[in-house]
Scaffold this motif. Structure first.
Motif: not given
Ligand SMILES: [Zn+2]
Length: 202
Positions: A170, A174, A176, A197, A200
């Protein structure tokens, strides 16, 4: 010959008679018809043998001259034959020399042709070698460029983030990577099997 001798004797007799008459006329010697005849006959005989000897000598000389001429002719013929033989040999030698010169010229031409071919082949081989070297150089350059590009790609990598358990990488912002955020070069992440990802889109 006999006739000639006879004529000579007759002439001499006439001459002797005139001489004897002159002598008688001069009163220097005794002159009688009989003694004069005897004297003339004796003198004529001597003269006759002289003439014969002269004629024989003449004949001998003529024979010798004929022999000498024949010998001279034979020598001249021999010399002419020798000259003809010498001329023939000279002509043969000239022909042989001409033949040798022709062969030498042919060999020289063959040698020049061989050298030309050799030079041609050398030039061809050189051109081929040059082309081969240029191809190799081009290949090496291409490889070097590819390597440089690969290296540039490596160095052009940038930092992405992975998590302890996820299989994606990422960008730093992001959502995550709020709990777990491990920095890694994108190339390394890719090399380790991480995928980008979809949220993102790093
Ligand atoms: Zn991401």
């Amino acid at each position: 010959m006999v006739e000639f001798m006879g004529n000579a004797v007759m002439k001499f007799r006439v001459l002797s008679c005139v001489l004897a008459a002159a002598l008688c006329f001069g009163g220097l010697i005794g002159c009688s018809g009989s003694s004069g005849e005897t004297s003339l006959a004796d003198t004529g005989s001597v003269e006759q043998s002289d003439e014969a000897a002269k004629a024989a000598e003449e004949a001998k000389r003529a024979e010798e001259e004929a022999l000498a001429k024949a010998e001279a002719d034979r020598k001249a013929a021999e010399e002419a034959a020798a000259k003809a033989e010498a001329d023939r040999k000279a002509a043969e030698e000239a022909a042989a020399q001409a033949e040798a010169e022709k062969k030498a010229a042919e060999e020289e031409a063959a040698r020049v042709e061989a050298e030309r071919k050799a030079a041609e082949e050398a030039a061809k081989a050189e051109a081929e070698e040059k082309a081969r070297q240029e191809a190799a150089a081009a290949e090496a350059a291409a490889e070097a460029q590819a390597q440089a590009e690969a290296q540039a790609e490596d160095t052009n990598g940038y930092t992405v983030y992975i998590t302890e358990t996820g299989k994606k990488y990422h960008s730093g912002g992001c959502r995550h990577v709020k709990k777990s955020k491990i920095a890694i070069d994108i190339n390394d992440a890719r090399a380790q099997g991480y995928e980008p990802c979809s949220v993102c889109n790093p």
